[in-house]
Scaffold this active site. Structure first.
Site, PDB file in Angstrom:
ATOM      1  N   LYS A   1     -11.154 -56.635 -49.805  1.00  0.00           N
ATOM      2  CA  LYS A   1     -12.206 -57.442 -48.992  1.00  0.00           C
ATOM      3  C   LYS A   1     -13.437 -57.649 -49.721  1.00  0.00           C
ATOM      4  O   LYS A   1     -13.799 -56.822 -50.222  1.00  0.00           O
ATOM      5  CB  LYS A   1     -12.345 -56.929 -47.417  1.00  0.00           C
TER       6      LYS A   1
ATOM      7  N   SER B   1     -12.904 -59.946 -38.838  1.00  0.00           N
ATOM      8  CA  SER B   1     -13.387 -60.394 -39.932  1.00  0.00           C
ATOM      9  C   SER B   1     -12.435 -60.525 -40.898  1.00  0.00           C
ATOM     10  O   SER B   1     -12.394 -61.245 -42.093  1.00  0.00           O
ATOM     11  CB  SER B   1     -14.769 -60.274 -40.263  1.00  0.00           C
TER      12      SER B   1
ATOM     13  N   SER C   1     -12.836 -55.480 -36.375  1.00  0.00           N
ATOM     14  CA  SER C   1     -12.433 -56.681 -37.526  1.00  0.00           C
ATOM     15  C   SER C   1     -11.124 -55.740 -38.547  1.00  0.00           C
ATOM     16  O   SER C   1     -10.918 -56.773 -39.432  1.00  0.00           O
ATOM     17  CB  SER C   1     -13.759 -56.660 -38.301  1.00  0.00           C
TER      18      SER C   1
END
Length: 493
Positions: free
Chosen positions: A79, A159, A183
């Site tokens: 990420k 997210s 998330s």
């Protein structure tokens, strides 16, 4: 070649150890898949081909010498919130343009020390603020799933949308993610993948771009429960650079997969039955309850009375901490700089251009609730509510409940650019309704695929555990996974 990308981490590890494939072949298969699919799915914001190839070559050398680590040669996506030395790290924000840190986050350092190969950096909501991956400076990620008979592009959740989508589309064997209010678990549920948010302090936050420091926690998104357990074992550690990381031995999480759940007491909180909740979510929940009952667990109705205050309290605490954390982005030392007539003008212009709309909204909310005259009325009250939420969980666990079972999301994936969501940010925030309590209390939570909705889209169930009892979550998650079966999207990319 493409068959290699269908392997789980456990399967790939077995083939690598038996020399049935090589880390180089595995990495090339993933790089080829990314080259084909990423222009359509937009899961990666930076592909690190050269680094991946050199890491794979080093892994093959270690395997040949009999020195393989637990993740030797396994290709992962990272990420864009995790600092990766010398590699694009921008939290999917314009304000961090060109930033390549000179250091490695503790979590990624742990993974690479165990032999993992980095394929690249994954798309996400800007600064991890969002529930649909539509706030990214690099554009939205597309969910690999589509509703039956429809070509509409759907959100992958946020997210960690790039992490979830890349795992679901087989563009990496597993991915790192972070969870501040859902998330990891929400995008996992919307993409038919497994995501675990470990207990606060289980993984170091050092080198992860901060959103809300008392809520943020790193964890994995993987194809199945076993893979999630394998990844978390490598990610978790104590870290002197993060004083909130906990000095506790990291268990062998994989050993918990397949363990009997007979006699475990599963709490079903009545407050999670929300007004207007779709019938298929209720049906899924009841199905999950039956699966656990069939496996020998005892089901107990419980109450978490302060649940209804969790979302409003979260949207005070998280923006308050974000407004403080994001004050460091000023265009002076790194990232975007927009010239101005003086330093204040430069700050203002840089932030106006560098931050996206949702990030600006949260900074403004956070600054407001921390301002003189409002701090006591909002922030202090929200922290008191947080204490009550934590106490609710402690009371239930003190009464002998081992784990709580809830839905993971209030619905399946919705369309990119959904007008209702765009017009009313609160509707978007409601996507976190089942997940934020876990962050407010610092507890571990796992989302496991449990079924498909009427349109053939994945839905997930959430298990919430006692502090540092991720092992029980993996045991119960494996029961749900075995009962539900595996789901894969039909390939359109």
């Amino acid at each position: 070649m493409s068959d290699l990308t269908a392997l789980t981490i456990a399967e790939a590890r077995g083939k690598l150890s038996k020399k049935e494939t090589s880390a180089a072949e595995l990495t090339e298969a993933y790089l080829a898949a990314i080259e084909t699919a990423n222009p359509l799915i937009n899961a990666y914001v930076k592909v690190t081909e050269d680094k991946a190839r050199s890491m794979a070559k080093a892994s093959d050398a270690k395997i040949a010498k009999g020195e393989a680590g637990p993740l030797e040669g396994i290709p992962l996506g990272i990420k864009d919130l995790f600092a990766t030395e010398g590699v694009h790290t921008q939290a999917a924000s314009h304000i961090l343009d060109g930033f390549e840190p000179r250091y490695e986050s503790t979590v990624t350092a742990n993974l690479f020390a165990d032999g993992a190969v980095m394929l690249g950096k994954l798309n996400m909501d800007e600064f991890a603020m969002g529930s649909s991956n539509e706030t990214s400076y690099y554009g939205p990620v597309k969910n690999p799933w589509r509703r039956e008979g429809s070509n509409m592009d759907l959100v992958p959740g946020g997210s960690s949308g790039g992490s979830a989508a890349s795992v679901a589309a087989q563009l990496c064997a597993g991915a790192t993610a972070t969870d501040t209010g859902g998330s990891i678990r929400q995008p996992a549920a919307l993409t038919g993948t497994v995501g675990i948010k470990p207990t606060y302090g289980r993984c170091s936050r050092w080198g992860i771009v901060a959103f809300a420091s008392s809520l943020d926690q790193a964890g994995p998104i993987a194809r199945d429960v076993r893979d999630a357990a394998i990844l978390l074992k490598s990610m978790a550690s104590v870290d002197p650079k993060d004083t909130t990381s906990v000095d506790r031995e990291v268990p062998d999480y994989e050993a918990a997969v397949g363990r009997s759940v007979k006699g475990l007491r599963i709490g079903v909180p009545k407050e999670y039955r929300m007004d207007g909740m779709p019938q298929e979510i209720e049906t899924l929940w009841q199905t999950g309850i039956q699966w656990l009952k069939d496996a020998g667990a005892e089901i107990v109705d419980v109450s978490l009375p302060h649940t209804k205050y969790a979302l409003p309290a979260y949207y005070i605490v998280a923006p308050a901490e974000a407004s403080s954390n994001l004050a460091r982005y000023d265009g002076v030392r790194y990232g975007l700089r927009v010239p101005g007539k003086d330093i204040v003008d430069m700050y203002e212009k840089t932030r106006a251009e560098g931050f996206g709309r949702e990030v600006k909204r949260r900074i403004m909310i956070g600054t407001y609730v921390l301002s003189a005259g409002y701090y006591d009325a909002y922030y202090l009250q929200a922290q008191k509510v947080r204490t009550l939420i934590k106490r609710d969980f402690e009371t239930v666990y003190a009464d002998g409940i081992d784990v709580l079972l809830t839905p993971a999301t209030p619905s399946a994936a919705f369309g990119i650019g959904d007008q209702d969501m765009a017009a009313d940010p609160v509707k978007m925030y409601l996507n976190d309704i089942f997940t934020v309590t876990v962050n407010m209390a610092g507890l571990p939570g796992i989302a496991v695929p449990a079924g498909l909705d009427a349109g053939g889209l994945p839905l997930g169930l959430q298990l919430i555990g006692r502090p540092f009892d991720e092992e029980t979550l993996f045991s119960l998650g494996a029961v749900i996974e075995q009962a539900a079966g595996h789901f894969s999207p039909k390939k359109w990319w």
